[in-house]
Motif scaffolding. Structure first.
Motif, PDB file in Angstrom:
ATOM      1  N   GLN A 277      -1.752  43.385   6.742  1.00  0.00           N
ATOM      2  CA  GLN A 277      -0.426  43.321   7.333  1.00  0.00           C
ATOM      3  C   GLN A 277       0.611  42.763   6.369  1.00  0.00           C
ATOM      4  O   GLN A 277       1.782  43.173   6.397  1.00  0.00           O
ATOM      5  CB  GLN A 277      -0.479  42.463   8.608  1.00  0.00           C
ATOM      6  N   GLU A 278       0.204  41.825   5.509  1.00  0.00           N
ATOM      7  CA  GLU A 278       1.151  41.180   4.606  1.00  0.00           C
ATOM      8  C   GLU A 278       1.724  42.143   3.564  1.00  0.00           C
ATOM      9  O   GLU A 278       2.718  41.829   2.904  1.00  0.00           O
ATOM     10  CB  GLU A 278       0.489  39.995   3.900  1.00  0.00           C
TER      11      GLU A 278
ATOM     12  N   ALA B  11       7.671  47.742  -6.286  1.00  0.00           N
ATOM     13  CA  ALA B  11       9.022  47.202  -6.382  1.00  0.00           C
ATOM     14  C   ALA B  11       9.099  45.731  -5.999  1.00  0.00           C
ATOM     15  O   ALA B  11      10.022  45.026  -6.417  1.00  0.00           O
ATOM     16  CB  ALA B  11       9.965  48.019  -5.499  1.00  0.00           C
ATOM     17  N   SER B  12       8.151  45.251  -5.218  1.00  0.00           N
ATOM     18  CA  SER B  12       8.176  43.850  -4.781  1.00  0.00           C
ATOM     19  C   SER B  12       7.451  42.919  -5.732  1.00  0.00           C
ATOM     20  O   SER B  12       7.467  41.697  -5.528  1.00  0.00           O
ATOM     21  CB  SER B  12       7.561  43.723  -3.385  1.00  0.00           C
ATOM     22  N   GLY B  13       6.790  43.460  -6.762  1.00  0.00           N
ATOM     23  CA  GLY B  13       6.069  42.624  -7.700  1.00  0.00           C
ATOM     24  C   GLY B  13       4.602  42.983  -7.744  1.00  0.00           C
ATOM     25  O   GLY B  13       4.227  44.153  -7.596  1.00  0.00           O
ATOM     26  N   ALA B  14       3.738  41.965  -7.913  1.00  0.00           N
ATOM     27  CA  ALA B  14       2.292  42.179  -7.994  1.00  0.00           C
ATOM     28  C   ALA B  14       1.582  41.175  -7.111  1.00  0.00           C
ATOM     29  O   ALA B  14       1.948  39.992  -7.058  1.00  0.00           O
ATOM     30  CB  ALA B  14       1.817  42.049  -9.440  1.00  0.00           C
ATOM     31  N   LEU B  15       0.548  41.649  -6.392  1.00  0.00           N
ATOM     32  CA  LEU B  15      -0.222  40.810  -5.487  1.00  0.00           C
ATOM     33  C   LEU B  15      -1.699  40.933  -5.816  1.00  0.00           C
ATOM     34  O   LEU B  15      -2.161  41.953  -6.339  1.00  0.00           O
ATOM     35  CB  LEU B  15       0.001  41.202  -4.021  1.00  0.00           C
TER      36      LEU B  15
ATOM     37  N   MET C  40       1.292  37.295  -7.076  1.00  0.00           N
ATOM     38  CA  MET C  40       1.159  36.733  -8.418  1.00  0.00           C
ATOM     39  C   MET C  40       2.515  36.757  -9.113  1.00  0.00           C
ATOM     40  O   MET C  40       2.879  35.829  -9.835  1.00  0.00           O
ATOM     41  CB  MET C  40       0.158  37.543  -9.245  1.00  0.00           C
ATOM     42  N   ILE C  41       3.244  37.864  -8.926  1.00  0.00           N
ATOM     43  CA  ILE C  41       4.602  38.014  -9.448  1.00  0.00           C
ATOM     44  C   ILE C  41       5.457  38.474  -8.284  1.00  0.00           C
ATOM     45  O   ILE C  41       5.220  39.546  -7.719  1.00  0.00           O
ATOM     46  CB  ILE C  41       4.654  39.048 -10.596  1.00  0.00           C
ATOM     47  N   ASP C  42       6.432  37.672  -7.908  1.00  0.00           N
ATOM     48  CA  ASP C  42       7.234  37.948  -6.718  1.00  0.00           C
ATOM     49  C   ASP C  42       8.620  38.438  -7.126  1.00  0.00           C
ATOM     50  O   ASP C  42       9.431  37.690  -7.661  1.00  0.00           O
ATOM     51  CB  ASP C  42       7.345  36.680  -5.864  1.00  0.00           C
TER      52      ASP C  42
ATOM     53  N   VAL D 240      -0.835  46.780 -12.900  1.00  0.00           N
ATOM     54  CA  VAL D 240      -1.528  45.525 -13.170  1.00  0.00           C
ATOM     55  C   VAL D 240      -3.000  45.858 -13.336  1.00  0.00           C
ATOM     56  O   VAL D 240      -3.557  46.657 -12.577  1.00  0.00           O
ATOM     57  CB  VAL D 240      -1.286  44.490 -12.050  1.00  0.00           C
ATOM     58  N   MET D 241      -3.634  45.273 -14.367  1.00  0.00           N
ATOM     59  CA  MET D 241      -4.976  45.735 -14.712  1.00  0.00           C
ATOM     60  C   MET D 241      -5.754  44.658 -15.456  1.00  0.00           C
ATOM     61  O   MET D 241      -5.213  43.957 -16.323  1.00  0.00           O
ATOM     62  CB  MET D 241      -4.867  46.990 -15.589  1.00  0.00           C
ATOM     63  N   GLU D 242      -7.039  44.533 -15.105  1.00  0.00           N
ATOM     64  CA  GLU D 242      -7.945  43.690 -15.868  1.00  0.00           C
ATOM     65  C   GLU D 242      -8.379  44.449 -17.121  1.00  0.00           C
ATOM     66  O   GLU D 242      -8.817  45.600 -17.041  1.00  0.00           O
ATOM     67  CB  GLU D 242      -9.181  43.330 -15.045  1.00  0.00           C
TER      68      GLU D 242
END
Length: 751
Positions: free
Chosen positions: A189-190, A211-215, A227-229, A241-243
């Motif tokens: 939901q988040e 567009a909202s960043g990285a979670l 992680m990035i807002d 975003v990638m390991e």
């Protein structure tokens, strides 16, 4: 191969597309030391050791050039998600297309691919499906999972992850057999409303960005945490975003970040600081990042041009430039007799092809004032190439007819001055109407340019019109602008066309009709100008034009001068116009091939007029792929092979036809087309209805697919089967034999 099929191939138009693979959407491992890359112009293989290898593109392999994702599955079948109407799969050298008739949800555009639980899973604009080489079944779970748009998929041993327009869903591996059960799905939901576009799985965590960043969803966690807002930053986004072996990386505007503890720091040097990244990937132990050419978030979805990718070498990012054109959205082109080809592009200046060497660009770093909206390119009869970047005047390029840039000269001529231009540009004030040229043409003694006002409503007094010019750009130039008050009927000009050494046709915007200028034979000499139908007057519907919206002109030997309008073609009578042929739709550009056939860009496709017969070619009956038309479209004759170049948003098309018939317009017609197998019956008309008929079917590779005969043309029907088996979707060549006469044609089949 059937000898008549060879004749058919030689008679049918052959389509080639020069496009760009510079924008990379996604990659897939080749299970070795390379990757397959899905790009704006096709799919290609890349390895750090060998560079770019196999390239699959349109029209030889793919139905359209734009490819959004690629997957090499466990059986070494290559799946390609196109940005159009198809999913395609290659296995053992054979390509298979999958559309909505094979279960692809929505309108057929596929964004994402994954393999899990012995199935191929596809995310589309319009839904989600699973399947295999036989076809697909849309997946929904009432009340829980009913995605409209699926942007990205990721798989790990325990779960399939789905990033949708609504948010993130997960489907555990033990539920892959029952994805229609609402209890199988979990929704986070988040993530709702965060405009997320890509999901990745790491060794233990799951990452999602947009567009909202990285979670991140940490191991054992039950919700994604930022992680990035960027929720408060409207002009920012995290693209991927990638390991990696270098750590956890995130790609944003002009930067690749690396996480160090809880802090994100810029990672490496050499990244283009004003450009947007497209995708992160690692191959053969090297970290790579694809980059687009756009520099603002407004254009972040502009995929017509890219920068290839950058690779990490120590702490420095090196640049790998993909070969070929660097922008696929092309405008006016100039084809030279020695095989050189120049094309204006929408975002990467002038693209130039040199036989034996390939493509190169003329952009800001080479001395161009700007790379955006380079609408016009034309060869100077004396030497060099003239080009125009909208808002940036006229640029003269002297490239010494060589691929090498050493010794090149680029000079830009502008009205008064420019607010901004590249530091490398040489700017020279000149007596030109304004800085908005939209078309250039050459005449025996010089050049002509068409100009338009930047803001006709807000600045109606801005000088504009046409420009005749010649001289030595490195010495003395002669400029002769014909602006308001000179006799020109309108100051906003769409196109110019030299019909002879001393005459020029002019087409005006906003329904302004057209006008004929007869001059001294020297474009820079205005002393002998005469305007027809009169000074300040234009030909319009009152003069016989089917529409006063005129786009282009073409002089046809033995026929006369034609005008392309919003409602078809018109023929010049000497004092006015009359409707020509049966085309009644908008014609934006046209050119002659070496055999005197007329090729016109219309709304329904490309029209060919040959010996009084009109044929139309589009994606239903040929390899040509339609694309949205721009304000200006352009064409040119290829002096080397005798074909015709056509501008488009997908690249630079070249159509060649060596035979005398195009496979249509020959009396034979199949209907309905496209033929929907299983729903319709295909019928035949256009020849003697009472005569026996035999229709032979061939695949595009020349293989004989089957034969269907009937006692009469009127009784011939086809249900989509050959030898008892339903044929696959695609285009089939056919040979129709009636009374010992063979007629070639094409049939488009969808299932």
């Amino acid at each position: 191969m059937h000898i008549l099929f060879l004749i058919l191939l030689s008679a049918a138009p052959q389509w080639e597309l020069n496009t760009s693979v510079s924008y990379i959407y996604n990659v897939s491992s080749d299970h070795d030391n390379g990757v397959w890359c899905a790009s704006s112009g096709g799919v290609f293989h890349y390895s750090p050791e060998s560079g770019i290898g196999v390239v699959y593109s349109c029209p030889d392999d793919l139905p359209i050039p734009d490819c959004r994702d690629v997957l090499l599955d466990s059986e070494n079948r290559l799946w390609v998600a196109t940005g159009g109407d198809y999913l395609v799969m290659e296995s053992g050298g054979t390509w298979t297309n999958y559309s909505s008739f094979e279960g692809v949800p929505g309108q057929g555009r596929v964004n994402a691919l994954a393999e899990s639980g012995n199935h191929i899973w596809i995310g589309c604009n319009g839904g989600f499906a699973r399947g295999d080489s036989l076809g697909f079944v849309p997946v929904t779970a009432a009340g829980v999972f009913d995605p409209q748009d699926v942007y990205s998929l990721a798989q790990r041993n325990d779960t399939l992850w789905v990033c949708t327009g609504r948010g993130v869903y997960s489907l555990p591996t033990d539920s892959l057999h029952d994805p229609y059960n609402p209890d199988s799905w979990s929704f986070f939901q988040e993530t709702q409303g965060l405009l997320l576009s890509r999901i990745r799985t790491g060794e233990q965590s799951v990452y999602v960005c947009g567009a909202s960043g990285a979670l991140e969803l940490e191991p054992g966690g039950d919700s994604f945490q930022f992680m990035i807002d960027y929720t408060g930053a409207a002009d920012s986004a995290i693209v991927d975003v990638m390991e990696t072996s270098a750590g956890l990386l995130a790609a944003g505007h002009g930067v690749v970040f690396r996480q160090e503890g809880t802090v994100w720091s810029r990672f490496g040097t050499g990244i283009p600081v004003y450009r947007w990244p497209t995708v992160l990937f690692e191959v053969a132990g090297k970290v790579h990042c694809g980059f687009s050419y756009v520099d603002n978030i407004i254009d972040i979805n502009n995929t017509q041009t890219g920068m290839g990718f950058f690779y990490l070498n120590g702490n420095e990012w090196g640049h790998f430039v993909t070969p070929g054109m660097q922008c696929k959205n092309t405008h006016q082109m100039s084809a030279c007799e020695d095989g050189r080809l120049y094309a204006g592009t929408h975002a990467r200046g002038v693209q130039a092809y040199y036989p034996g060497y390939g493509w190169r660009s003329y952009v800001e770093s080479d001395g161009m004032p700007n790379s955006f909206q380079t609408l016009s390119v034309a060869s100077d009869p004396q030497r060099g190439i003239w080009a125009s970047s909208y808002h940036f005047g006229l640029s003269w390029i002297r490239d010494n007819a060589s691929y090498e840039s050493s010794g090149d000269t680029i000079l830009t001529f502008v009205k008064d001055s420019l607010e901004w231009h590249s530091a490398e540009a040489t700017i020279i004030p000149a007596d030109i109407p304004n800085n908005q040229p939209v078309m250039l043409v050459s005449q025996s003694n010089g050049m002509w340019g068409a100009f338009r006002q930047f803001d006709p409503a807000g600045s109606p007094d801005e000088p504009s019109g046409i420009l005749g010019f010649n001289g030595d750009p490195a010495g003395t130039m002669n400029w002769a602008p014909r602006v308001g008050g000179s006799g020109i009927a309108s100051v906003n000009v769409r196109a110019v066309y030299p019909a002879s050494n001393d005459s020029l046709w002019v087409a005006f915007e906003t329904g302004g009709g057209c006008q004929l200028l007869v001059h001294s034979g020297n474009p820079s000499d205005m002393s002998d100008d005469s305007w027809y139908p009169g000074s300040g007057q234009a030909f319009s519907t009152a003069s016989g034009l089917p529409s006063s919206e005129v786009f282009c002109f073409l002089k046809v030997p033995g026929t006369g001068l034609l005008a392309g309008t919003a409602e078809g073609l018109a023929l010049w009578t000497g004092s006015g116009f009359t409707q020509y042929q049966s085309i009644t739709e908008q014609i934006k550009t046209m050119a002659l091939d070496a055999r005197g056939r007329i090729w016109c860009m219309g709304e329904a496709g490309v029209y060919r007029i040959s010996d009084g017969q009109v044929s139309v070619y589009n994606s239903l009956n040929s390899d040509f792929v339609e694309s949205p038309q721009y304000l200006w479209e352009y064409s040119a004759t290829d002096p080397v092979n005798g074909g015709v170049y056509l501008s488009s948003a997908e690249g630079l098309w070249l159509v060649n036809q060596t035979g005398d018939s195009g496979g249509t317009g020959n009396g034979v017609s199949f209907y309905p087309q496209p033929f929907i197998s299983g729903e319709d019956q295909l019928r035949l008309c256009g020849v003697d209805e009472d005569s026996p008929v035999t229709v032979e079917f061939f695949g595009l590779d020349g293989s004989h697919a089957g034969t269907v005969s009937a006692q009469s043309v009127s009784s011939w029907i086809w249900d989509g089967s050959l030898d008892g088996n339903k044929v696959a979707s695609g285009v089939y060549m056919v040979l129709v034999t009636v009374n010992d006469v063979v007629y070639p044609a094409r049939i488009s089949v969808v299932r």
